[in-house]
Design a protein around this motif. Structure first.
Motif, mmCIF file in Angstrom:
data_model
loop_
_atom_site.group_PDB
_atom_site.id
_atom_site.type_symbol
_atom_site.label_atom_id
_atom_site.label_comp_id
_atom_site.label_asym_id
_atom_site.label_seq_id
_atom_site.Cartn_x
_atom_site.Cartn_y
_atom_site.Cartn_z
ATOM 1 N N VAL A 15 -46.395 39.484 69.605
ATOM 2 C CA VAL A 15 -46.869 39.183 68.253
ATOM 3 C C VAL A 15 -45.835 39.693 67.246
ATOM 4 O O VAL A 15 -45.530 39.034 66.250
ATOM 5 N N GLY A 16 -45.254 40.873 67.537
ATOM 6 C CA GLY A 16 -44.195 41.405 66.683
ATOM 7 C C GLY A 16 -43.016 40.457 66.578
ATOM 8 O O GLY A 16 -42.485 40.243 65.484
ATOM 9 N N TYR A 17 -42.595 39.841 67.698
ATOM 10 C CA TYR A 17 -41.493 38.866 67.672
ATOM 11 C C TYR A 17 -41.779 37.786 66.636
ATOM 12 O O TYR A 17 -40.943 37.445 65.810
ATOM 13 N N MET A 18 -43.012 37.224 66.740
ATOM 14 C CA MET A 18 -43.298 36.028 65.951
ATOM 15 C C MET A 18 -43.441 36.364 64.467
ATOM 16 O O MET A 18 -42.896 35.675 63.614
ATOM 17 N N VAL A 19 -44.183 37.467 64.166
ATOM 18 C CA VAL A 19 -44.363 37.835 62.761
ATOM 19 C C VAL A 19 -43.015 38.184 62.145
ATOM 20 O O VAL A 19 -42.682 37.735 61.043
ATOM 21 N N GLY A 20 -42.213 38.970 62.872
ATOM 22 C CA GLY A 20 -40.904 39.348 62.350
ATOM 23 C C GLY A 20 -40.060 38.130 62.051
ATOM 24 O O GLY A 20 -39.432 38.027 60.994
ATOM 25 N N GLY A 21 -40.052 37.173 62.986
ATOM 26 C CA GLY A 21 -39.227 35.972 62.815
ATOM 27 C C GLY A 21 -39.587 35.210 61.559
ATOM 28 O O GLY A 21 -38.718 34.698 60.850
ATOM 29 N N ILE A 22 -40.888 35.153 61.240
ATOM 30 C CA ILE A 22 -41.298 34.410 60.049
ATOM 31 C C ILE A 22 -40.801 35.113 58.789
ATOM 32 O O ILE A 22 -40.295 34.481 57.871
ATOM 33 N N PHE A 23 -40.914 36.461 58.767
ATOM 34 C CA PHE A 23 -40.557 37.169 57.545
ATOM 35 C C PHE A 23 -39.050 37.361 57.383
ATOM 36 O O PHE A 23 -38.610 37.893 56.362
ATOM 37 N N LEU A 24 -38.248 36.930 58.394
ATOM 38 C CA LEU A 24 -36.809 36.916 58.174
ATOM 39 C C LEU A 24 -36.460 35.940 57.063
ATOM 40 O O LEU A 24 -35.407 36.034 56.441
ATOM 41 N N ALA A 25 -37.384 34.960 56.845
ATOM 42 C CA ALA A 25 -37.238 34.022 55.736
ATOM 43 C C ALA A 25 -35.945 33.238 55.791
ATOM 44 O O ALA A 25 -35.303 32.996 54.787
ATOM 45 N N ASN A 26 -35.514 32.850 56.982
ATOM 46 C CA ASN A 26 -34.442 31.857 57.056
ATOM 47 C C ASN A 26 -34.777 30.845 58.149
ATOM 48 O O ASN A 26 -35.720 31.043 58.926
ATOM 49 N N ALA A 27 -34.015 29.748 58.178
ATOM 50 C CA ALA A 27 -34.372 28.623 59.044
ATOM 51 C C ALA A 27 -34.395 29.033 60.513
ATOM 52 O O ALA A 27 -35.298 28.659 61.256
ATOM 53 N N ASP A 28 -33.403 29.836 60.934
ATOM 54 C CA ASP A 28 -33.346 30.217 62.342
ATOM 55 C C ASP A 28 -34.539 31.074 62.735
ATOM 56 O O ASP A 28 -35.136 30.880 63.785
ATOM 57 N N GLY A 29 -34.873 32.048 61.874
ATOM 58 C CA GLY A 29 -35.996 32.922 62.185
ATOM 59 C C GLY A 29 -37.287 32.141 62.295
ATOM 60 O O GLY A 29 -38.074 32.322 63.226
ATOM 61 N N LEU A 30 -37.508 31.226 61.350
ATOM 62 C CA LEU A 30 -38.740 30.434 61.346
ATOM 63 C C LEU A 30 -38.791 29.514 62.566
ATOM 64 O O LEU A 30 -39.828 29.408 63.235
ATOM 65 N N THR A 31 -37.636 28.877 62.880
ATOM 66 C CA THR A 31 -37.590 28.025 64.069
ATOM 67 C C THR A 31 -37.917 28.841 65.303
ATOM 68 O O THR A 31 -38.715 28.424 66.154
ATOM 69 N N GLY A 32 -37.286 30.038 65.395
ATOM 70 C CA GLY A 32 -37.522 30.888 66.553
ATOM 71 C C GLY A 32 -38.986 31.255 66.677
ATOM 72 O O GLY A 32 -39.550 31.222 67.767
ATOM 73 N N SER A 33 -39.627 31.592 65.547
ATOM 74 C CA SER A 33 -41.031 31.993 65.601
ATOM 75 C C SER A 33 -41.922 30.856 66.071
ATOM 76 O O SER A 33 -42.777 31.036 66.930
ATOM 77 N N ILE A 34 -41.712 29.663 65.495
ATOM 78 C CA ILE A 34 -42.572 28.540 65.867
ATOM 79 C C ILE A 34 -42.348 28.173 67.330
ATOM 80 O O ILE A 34 -43.284 27.922 68.084
ATOM 81 N N LEU A 35 -41.060 28.197 67.741
ATOM 82 C CA LEU A 35 -40.742 27.911 69.136
ATOM 83 C C LEU A 35 -41.379 28.952 70.040
ATOM 84 O O LEU A 35 -41.897 28.645 71.116
ATOM 85 N N HIS A 36 -41.386 30.216 69.560
ATOM 86 C CA HIS A 36 -41.937 31.286 70.389
ATOM 87 C C HIS A 36 -43.450 31.182 70.502
ATOM 88 O O HIS A 36 -44.018 31.631 71.504
#
Lengths: 129, 496
Positions: B316-337
């Protein structure tokens, strides 16, 4: 101090909501008896219902039943009528609250059958043995 | 049946068959399996068709009961919710094969009750990803939670107590969400997500907006067991009946993460959320702590299922963190994860279900030499473990790669370090189990009588979905490119 009291009196419904919410929160976190926790949960939910219902009320507003034709013609001043939507939403929230309480009571019954007590400390003592 | 309403049928068919399972399954057990599998197979088929249509024709909007939005309730199916629909349907179908077997063993005579709740839960999850209305979301969130409380309380031993703790925590979460929605309603006068997104930026009320955002986010964080608020999850998920665990563990937290993505992207607009420096910074630090603490506590567990629940907290930490990175890669990574983690967790929990079915326990001691007894199950476990660690051809690698890229781009090194450290800890965790399972004895040389070597594989009903899930881990991993290009990229808002 006087300003503070004026503030509290002017918005007393919101202050009641905050106080109720804190009472419920305290009971849920601080009490060791599971039934008291459940009651705290109910108080918590009720405070939110009070909050929502307060938001729909207007000073000097009338009940939200209007003449259909007057409504369609657009001759009704919306500021004279209370907003019914938050009340309707809270009907749903009450149903949700009742369901959660029902499930919680059923679960409590199972806990009581299993451990013979509803005090959290005693239950933890029994599980560790 | 009108084909344009197919997405509604995807939701309604499991809901109606829940009633049918309750009525008919009460008379005869014969009805349960065909009804459950039939309705879920329909949902898989329907959601695939809906997804194909969304990708070719764009977002579908559906007004319930012909009340026009923003006054009525709107269902919105954009590429992301179509993806989630397919994910929920596939995971639910695969999990139900195994659940049918393990419930037959664990809850004899109560199968119809179990599967009634099971199907309502699935219908609620479909509703959550379909809805475009903030209050509707609250109601559906509570429908899924109430059914989950019931399913967990059906377990043995301390399950009822864990379920009660979950009820208290879950209700606090839902009430916070409701409060936040109330603030938004006062601010904007509407509950339709798209309408809120339209009105909110035009208001000049930074404090009230931030309060509303904080309430909704904290509410969802409690529901998804984000690190400091995770205490209810490990007990609840590890004491639930095995059949319930295989459905709840992969889906509940992931769907709640999806809700957070939905709320941030479609309700608040990213510009409003990510401008609050203290929210993003705090969330990323909490996510990094979640990843590290979840992994470290998992190291200390003596039971495979309990260990997996702490890994969920870390994920859950992976996904929440990825979203709040607030860039395209982080968001893509979170949704993919979200997709990958649902499949990995499903794979590992199906393994747990298979082992519990055969030997009743998944404590690490009882796993000695299990490779010789259940070779196919453990081969799938190894694949799932590789995906969790992030070994390249499996899907876990690709989402982690995106998350790390996003972390570097945003300059949040604490998040990158946490990701790498948790991969290492995962490697230690899983190789310890694989070694134990393959070579048999613990380091202190104590032997147990059931470390017999004759083959005793799980029944086919549990093996088939397991092998399929393990294969999916690689298939999804290899098709990451098309998935990102055709689905996830469409969801990344402009200006990222």
């Amino acid at each position: 101090m006087e300003i503070f009291i004026d503030e509290v009196v002017a918005k007393y419904n919101y202050w009641i909501y905050v106080v109720l919410m804190m009472i419920g929160f305290y009971a849920m976190i601080g009490k060791r008896n599971l039934v008291k926790k459940l009651l705290g949960m109910n108080i918590f939910q009720t405070s939110i219902i009070l909050f929502f219902v307060s938001t729909g009320v207007k000073k000097g507003g009338s009940i939200p039943i209007v003449d259909k034709y007057a409504g369609l013609a657009g001759t009704i001043d919306a500021s004279t009528i209370d907003n019914p939507l938050p009340h309707v939403l809270m009907l749903t929230a009450i149903v949700v609250g009742v369901s959660v309480t029902g499930v919680a009571l059923a679960v409590l019954q199972r806990i009581y059958k299993e451990y013979g007590t509803l005090e959290e400390d005693e239950i933890l003592e029994k599980t560790q043995r | 049946m009108n084909a344009t309403n197919l997405h509604v049928f995807v939701l309604i068919v499991p809901l109606l068959s829940a009633l049918a399972v309750n009525l008919l399954g009460h008379r005869s057990r014969q009805w349960i399996a065909p009804l459950v599998l039939g309705s879920l197979a329909f949902s898989v088929f329907g959601s695939l068709v809906v997804m194909a249509r969304v990708i070719t024709h764009g977002t579908i909007s559906y007004t319930v009961g012909n009340w026009q939005p923003p006054f009525g309730i709107e269902l919105v199916i954009d590429p992301l919710s179509a993806l989630m629909m397919v994910l929920i349907a596939v995971v639910a179908l695969l999990a139900s094969f195994s659940a049918l077997k393990s419930v037959e063993q664990e809850l004899p005579g109560r199968e119809h009750l179990f599967f009634t709740l099971y199907l309502i839960l699935i219908a609620g999850l479909f509703g959550l990803v379909l809805t475009g209305d903030a209050f509707n979301l609250y109601v559906l969130l509570e429908i899924t939670s109430i059914t989950t409380y019931g399913l967990i309380a059906m377990g043995r031993g301390r399950a009822a107590l864990s379920s009660f703790n979950y009820i208290i925590m879950g209700t606090i979460g839902a009430c916070f969400y409701l409060l936040g929605t109330g603030y938004l309603y006062i601010l904007t006068g509407t509950l339709n997500m798209a309408d809120i997104a339209r009105i909110l930026p035009t208001l000049n009320a930074p404090v009230a907006t931030a309060t509303a955002i904080a309430f909704v986010l904290v509410g969802l964080w409690i529901k998804m067991a984000f690190f400091p608020l995770h205490s209810w999850l490990p007990n609840a998920y590890s004491q639930a009946p095995t059949g319930a665990g295989t459905l709840i563990a992969p889906l509940m937290t992931k769907v709640t993460v999806y809700l957070m993505v939905r709320v941030i992207l479609s309700m608040y607009t990213p510009a409003l959320v990510f401008t609050h420096e203290w929210i993003t910074r705090g969330a990323i630090w909490a996510a990094s702590l979640a990843i590290i603490c979840g992994s470290v506590i998992a190291l200390g567990q003596k039971d495979l299922r309990r260990m997996l629940t702490y890994i969920i907290v870390a994920e859950v930490g992976y996904m929440v963190g990825g979203i709040f990175l607030a860039n395209a890669d982080g968001l893509t990574g979170s949704i993919l994860h979200i997709v990958n983690d649902a499949l990995m967790t499903l794979c590992l929990f199906l393994v747990v279900a298979a082992i519990i079915y055969r030997q009743g326990s998944v404590s690490l001691v009882s796993l000695q030499g299990i490779f010789h007894r259940m070779p196919i199950t453990m081969a799938a476990f190894t694949l799932g473990a590789f995906a969790m660690i992030g070994v390249p051809p499996t899907c876990g690698f690709f989402s982690k790669w995106y998350l790390i890229l996003g972390g570097i781009e945003a300059g949040h090194w604490e998040f990158v370090i946490a990701l790498v450290a948790s991969s290492l800890i995962n490697a230690v965790l899983f190789f310890r189990i694989i070694e134990l399972a393959y070579f048999g004895s613990l380091a202190d040389g104590e032997h147990h009588e059931h470390a017999a070597t004759e083959r005793h594989e799980a029944p086919w009903w549990m093996l088939k979905p397991l092998v399929l899930t393990a294969a999916l881990l690689i298939v999804v991993g290899l098709s990451t490119g098309p998935l990102v290009d055709n689905v996830i990229r469409l969801m990344i808002p402009a200006g990222f």
